[in-house]
Enzyme design. Structure first.
Site, PDB file in Angstrom:
ATOM      1  N   HIS A  78       0.839  -1.201   0.000  1.00 55.24           N
ATOM      2  CA  HIS A  78       0.000   0.000   0.000  1.00 55.24           C
ATOM      3  C   HIS A  78       0.875   1.253   0.000  1.00 55.24           C
ATOM      4  O   HIS A  78       0.702   2.159  -0.829  1.00 55.24           O
ATOM      5  CB  HIS A  78      -0.904  -0.042   1.231  1.00 55.24           C
ATOM      6  N   GLU A  79       1.827   1.302   0.922  1.00 54.77           N
ATOM      7  CA  GLU A  79       2.663   2.484   1.032  1.00 54.77           C
ATOM      8  C   GLU A  79       3.570   2.643  -0.186  1.00 54.77           C
ATOM      9  O   GLU A  79       3.816   3.767  -0.639  1.00 54.77           O
ATOM     10  CB  GLU A  79       3.498   2.424   2.316  1.00 54.77           C
TER      11      GLU A  79
ATOM     12  N   HIS B  66       2.352   4.703  -3.149  1.00 58.81           N
ATOM     13  CA  HIS B  66       2.270   6.152  -2.990  1.00 58.81           C
ATOM     14  C   HIS B  66       3.453   6.900  -3.605  1.00 58.81           C
ATOM     15  O   HIS B  66       3.341   8.084  -3.931  1.00 58.81           O
ATOM     16  CB  HIS B  66       2.212   6.528  -1.507  1.00 58.81           C
TER      17      HIS B  66
ATOM     18  N   ASP C 191      -4.853   8.427  -1.240  1.00 60.52           N
ATOM     19  CA  ASP C 191      -5.712   7.760  -0.261  1.00 60.52           C
ATOM     20  C   ASP C 191      -7.128   8.310  -0.407  1.00 60.52           C
ATOM     21  O   ASP C 191      -7.630   9.038   0.449  1.00 60.52           O
ATOM     22  CB  ASP C 191      -5.196   7.998   1.166  1.00 60.52           C
TER      23      ASP C 191
END
Length: 215
Positions: free
Chosen positions: A164-165, A168, A178
């Site tokens: 997920h990170e 970014h 997000d």
């Protein structure tokens, strides 16, 4: 006694051996972006105690395997599947290309060479935040206490959090946003706004974790 790094390399081999044939990750050389690079090792800051460095390192290893398997799945798609439409909505070649671009980009990352900071010192940061990054600071993840309460398998995993990170970072296909968080909101986003779903980090995490399993 084997070192933690040796155990992680062995664990990667065992995990790959137990995966379905399409999900096997082989250990490559240092120039093979599809393989784990056993010479790599994370840098930790303020993560001493409570076995936190070990937990993060195992999550990084699992994220490497999960990301590779997911990239291969996305690359194989030629049209909509239940898994794709559940998390990314209506299939179009353009949106599929976006998803493939991001999973391909993060698959070149070496999560065992990231820098992990167990600080979470942002003023006003909610207690349920799992981790955060600054999109321009590639390879730096700030780990919060909630991370260590996350699952190692299933949905909302530690490995999924690292993926997920990683989505970014602007280095990884432009950087996701997000737009929403949480399972239900991500499912609804895929229905209501597929363009945002393919730009939402949470949707990439849930798509990669694929729990419950969808073809």
């Amino acid at each position: 006694m084997p070192t933690l790094q040796a155990l992680l390399i062995l664990g990667s081999a065992l995990l790959a051996a137990s995966a379905p044939a399409s999900n096997i990750l082989t250990t490559g050389n240092a120039n093979d972006t599809d393989g784990l690079r056993p010479a790599s090792w994370p840098t930790f800051e303020q993560c001493e105690g409570d076995n936190r460095e070990t937990i993060i390192a195992y999550a990084a290893r699992d994220a490497q395997v999960l990301g590779k398997a997911t990239r291969d799945y996305v690359k194989s798609l030629t049209g909509p599947t239940p898994r794709y439409t559940t998390w990314f909505g209506n299939y179009t070649p353009e949106r599929h290309a976006t998803v493939l671009k991001i999973f391909t980009a993060i698959n070149t990352n070496d999560y065992l060479a990231y820098n992990y900071y167990c600080d979470c010192d942002v003023p006003g940061l909610p207690e349920d935040v799992v981790a955060y990054v600054y999109s321009w600071q590639y390879g730096m993840i700030h780990i919060c206490p909630e991370f260590f309460r996350r699952n190692t398998t299933g949905r909302n995993t530690q490995a999924g959090t690292i993926l997920h990170e990683a989505t970014h970072y602007v280095n990884n296909g432009g950087g996701t946003e997000d737009w929403v968080s949480g399972t239900n909101n991500s499912l609804q986003l895929a229905i209501d706004d597929p363009d945002k779903a393919v730009d939402c980090a949470a949707n990439y995490k849930y798509f990669a974790e694929n729990t419950p399993f969808l073809d």
